[in-house]
Design an enzyme around this catalytic site. Structure first.
Site, mmCIF file in Angstrom:
data_model
loop_
_atom_site.group_PDB
_atom_site.id
_atom_site.type_symbol
_atom_site.label_atom_id
_atom_site.label_comp_id
_atom_site.label_asym_id
_atom_site.label_seq_id
_atom_site.Cartn_x
_atom_site.Cartn_y
_atom_site.Cartn_z
ATOM 1 N N ASN A 13 -103.256 19.454 -46.747
ATOM 2 C CA ASN A 13 -102.169 20.380 -46.392
ATOM 3 C C ASN A 13 -102.004 20.297 -44.882
ATOM 4 O O ASN A 13 -102.830 20.816 -44.141
ATOM 5 C CB ASN A 13 -102.541 21.808 -46.836
ATOM 6 C CG ASN A 13 -101.531 22.830 -46.346
ATOM 7 O OD1 ASN A 13 -100.465 22.472 -45.829
ATOM 8 N ND2 ASN A 13 -101.848 24.110 -46.501
ATOM 9 N N TRP A 14 -100.944 19.633 -44.476
ATOM 10 C CA TRP A 14 -100.750 19.408 -43.035
ATOM 11 C C TRP A 14 -100.248 20.634 -42.298
ATOM 12 O O TRP A 14 -100.167 20.636 -41.072
ATOM 13 C CB TRP A 14 -99.781 18.245 -42.826
ATOM 14 C CG TRP A 14 -100.391 16.892 -43.034
ATOM 15 C CD1 TRP A 14 -101.717 16.616 -43.274
ATOM 16 C CD2 TRP A 14 -99.713 15.630 -43.012
ATOM 17 N NE1 TRP A 14 -101.894 15.258 -43.399
ATOM 18 C CE2 TRP A 14 -100.678 14.631 -43.243
ATOM 19 C CE3 TRP A 14 -98.382 15.251 -42.816
ATOM 20 C CZ2 TRP A 14 -100.349 13.273 -43.279
ATOM 21 C CZ3 TRP A 14 -98.048 13.908 -42.860
ATOM 22 C CH2 TRP A 14 -99.040 12.933 -43.083
ATOM 23 N N LYS A 15 -99.829 21.644 -43.030
ATOM 24 C CA LYS A 15 -99.259 22.847 -42.402
ATOM 25 C C LYS A 15 -98.147 22.424 -41.422
ATOM 26 O O LYS A 15 -97.412 21.477 -41.715
ATOM 27 C CB LYS A 15 -100.373 23.660 -41.742
ATOM 28 C CG LYS A 15 -101.517 23.937 -42.738
ATOM 29 C CD LYS A 15 -102.512 24.941 -42.295
ATOM 30 C CE LYS A 15 -103.573 25.104 -43.382
ATOM 31 N NZ LYS A 15 -104.533 26.156 -43.113
ATOM 32 N N HIS A 98 -99.805 29.941 -50.757
ATOM 33 C CA HIS A 98 -100.849 29.781 -49.731
ATOM 34 C C HIS A 98 -101.040 31.110 -48.997
ATOM 35 O O HIS A 98 -100.072 31.846 -48.770
ATOM 36 C CB HIS A 98 -100.452 28.679 -48.746
ATOM 37 C CG HIS A 98 -101.584 28.281 -47.858
ATOM 38 N ND1 HIS A 98 -101.953 29.028 -46.759
ATOM 39 C CD2 HIS A 98 -102.461 27.254 -47.932
ATOM 40 C CE1 HIS A 98 -103.015 28.459 -46.193
ATOM 41 N NE2 HIS A 98 -103.338 27.376 -46.891
ATOM 42 N N GLU A 100 -101.391 31.794 -46.016
ATOM 43 C CA GLU A 100 -100.572 31.941 -44.805
ATOM 44 C C GLU A 100 -99.157 32.383 -45.173
ATOM 45 O O GLU A 100 -98.522 33.127 -44.422
ATOM 46 C CB GLU A 100 -100.574 30.620 -44.016
ATOM 47 C CG GLU A 100 -101.913 30.411 -43.315
ATOM 48 C CD GLU A 100 -102.302 28.965 -43.110
ATOM 49 O OE1 GLU A 100 -101.449 28.072 -43.233
ATOM 50 O OE2 GLU A 100 -103.498 28.733 -42.827
ATOM 51 N N GLU A 170 -109.005 29.459 -52.106
ATOM 52 C CA GLU A 170 -109.146 29.374 -50.655
ATOM 53 C C GLU A 170 -109.457 30.752 -50.085
ATOM 54 O O GLU A 170 -108.531 31.554 -49.851
ATOM 55 C CB GLU A 170 -107.839 28.869 -50.027
ATOM 56 C CG GLU A 170 -107.428 27.489 -50.486
ATOM 57 C CD GLU A 170 -106.576 26.774 -49.448
ATOM 58 O OE1 GLU A 170 -106.917 25.649 -49.096
ATOM 59 O OE2 GLU A 170 -105.577 27.352 -48.968
ATOM 60 N N GLY A 176 -109.489 27.502 -41.632
ATOM 61 C CA GLY A 176 -109.301 27.218 -40.210
ATOM 62 C C GLY A 176 -110.331 27.859 -39.298
ATOM 63 O O GLY A 176 -110.152 27.918 -38.088
ATOM 64 N N SER A 216 -112.011 25.129 -44.494
ATOM 65 C CA SER A 216 -112.932 24.414 -43.600
ATOM 66 C C SER A 216 -113.709 23.297 -44.294
ATOM 67 O O SER A 216 -114.875 23.042 -43.976
ATOM 68 C CB SER A 216 -113.884 25.393 -42.903
ATOM 69 O OG SER A 216 -113.146 26.290 -42.090
ATOM 70 N N GLY A 237 -107.025 21.397 -44.874
ATOM 71 C CA GLY A 237 -106.083 21.541 -43.767
ATOM 72 C C GLY A 237 -106.445 20.611 -42.624
ATOM 73 O O GLY A 237 -106.185 19.404 -42.654
ATOM 74 N N GLY A 238 -107.103 21.167 -41.614
ATOM 75 C CA GLY A 238 -107.393 20.437 -40.379
ATOM 76 C C GLY A 238 -107.960 19.042 -40.571
ATOM 77 O O GLY A 238 -107.510 18.085 -39.924
HETATM 78 P P1 13P Z 1 -108.625 24.236 -43.219
HETATM 79 O O1 13P Z 1 -109.165 23.067 -44.011
HETATM 80 O O2 13P Z 1 -108.042 23.830 -41.904
HETATM 81 O O3 13P Z 1 -109.621 25.343 -43.138
HETATM 82 O O4 13P Z 1 -107.381 24.819 -44.055
HETATM 83 C C1 13P Z 1 -107.541 25.064 -45.389
HETATM 84 C C2 13P Z 1 -106.222 25.323 -45.978
HETATM 85 O O5 13P Z 1 -105.603 26.351 -45.708
HETATM 86 C C3 13P Z 1 -105.652 24.314 -46.863
HETATM 87 O O6 13P Z 1 -104.539 24.798 -47.540
#
Ligand code: 13P
Length: 255
Positions: A13-15, A98, A100, A170, A176, A216, A237-238
């Site tokens: 997930n590149w956000k 998600h 967020e 999640e 994050g 994470s 994500g990251g």
């Molecule tokens: P991180 O892997 O950066 O913690 O993000 C997780 C996430 O929100 C994937 O959708």
């Protein structure tokens, strides 16, 4: 891992990261090294503006997903993207609910349910996100909270369609932050989710449904997370932003 019959899913997930050149360079770098889809399902969920370009360049074993969609086919919804538009662009997965989006964009359990239904109706595989805040985890009510999210998300969804949904557990406190849930915490909560799905759709079917962990996940911890009985992959994500790392994450899921 070997005992699990479910095909693992590694989804990035590149956000809101990467410009077009960076996005394309990533896909070129990983395309030829993706495993067969029967071995590991790999997906990159990219910013909407890059989706068409990425789909055109995706290899046989990499799929492109969106990070959100509206539940209506069309209408006066300024700034939104409809499932039909995603299909038109060749997108085959979509992250839905998600944390967020729940936190910053008023996504509710009700809209999540509508979006899951709309995705399925258009042959888009929903990656349905659920997960608790730190205060809920500390109160000890995680399972109850996540159960409520799951029950609402699956309302009105028949078995045949429920089997298409990928769940991503999640925990918000792990996203994050660099604080990963322990493999035991992640597995226990995912087992709880599978119990809820077993009540809705029977155990034999719940055992076929994929439930990922996200929060994470990185190249150092993925292997032990995937080693757990009920964790069927990861939403990352990251650590999914660098092609080298993504390749390692995918490798960790190979049987
Ligand atoms: P991180 O892997 O950066 O913690 O993000 C997780 C996430 O929100 C994937 O959708």
């Amino acid at each position: 891992m070997a005992s699990k019959k479910r095909v693992p899913v590694i989804a990035g997930n590149w956000k809101m990261f990467k410009n077009r050149d960076e996005a394309l360079a990533f896909v070129f770098a990983v395309n030829d090294n993706m495993p067969k889809r029967k071995e590991v399902e790999t997906v990159i969920c990219a910013p909407a503006i890059h989706l068409s370009a990425l789909v055109k360049r995706q290899g046989d074993n990499l799929r492109i997903g969106a990070q959100n969609m509206h539940f209506k086919d069309s209408g006066a919804f300024t700034g939104e993207i409809s499932p039909l538009m995603l299909v038109d662009a060749g997108v085959s997965y979509c992250v839905i609910g998600h944390s967020e989006r729940r936190q910053y964009f008023n996504e509710t359990d009700e809209t999540v349910n509508l979006k899951v239904k709309a995705a399925i109706a258009h042959d888009i595989i929903p990656i349905l996100c659920v997960g608790e805040s730190l205060s809920i985890r500390e109160k000890g009510t995680t399972n109850r909270f996540v159960k409520k999210q799951i029950l609402k998300a699956y309302e009105g969804i028949e078995l045949e369609d429920a089997l298409k949904v990928i769940v991503a557990y999640e925990p918000i406190w792990a996203i994050g932050t660099g604080v990963t849930a322990t493999k035991e915490q992640a597995n226990e909560t995912i087992k709880g989710i599978r119990r809820v799905l077993a009540k809705l759709y029977q155990r034999v079917n719940a055992n076929k449904m994929r439930i990922l962990y996200g929060g994470s996940v990185n190249t150092n911890n993925i292997k032990e997370l995937l080693g757990e009985s009920d964790i069927d992959g990861a939403l990352i994500g990251g650590a999914s932003l660098k092609s080298d790392d993504f390749l390692k994450l995918v490798d960790a899921a190979r049987k």
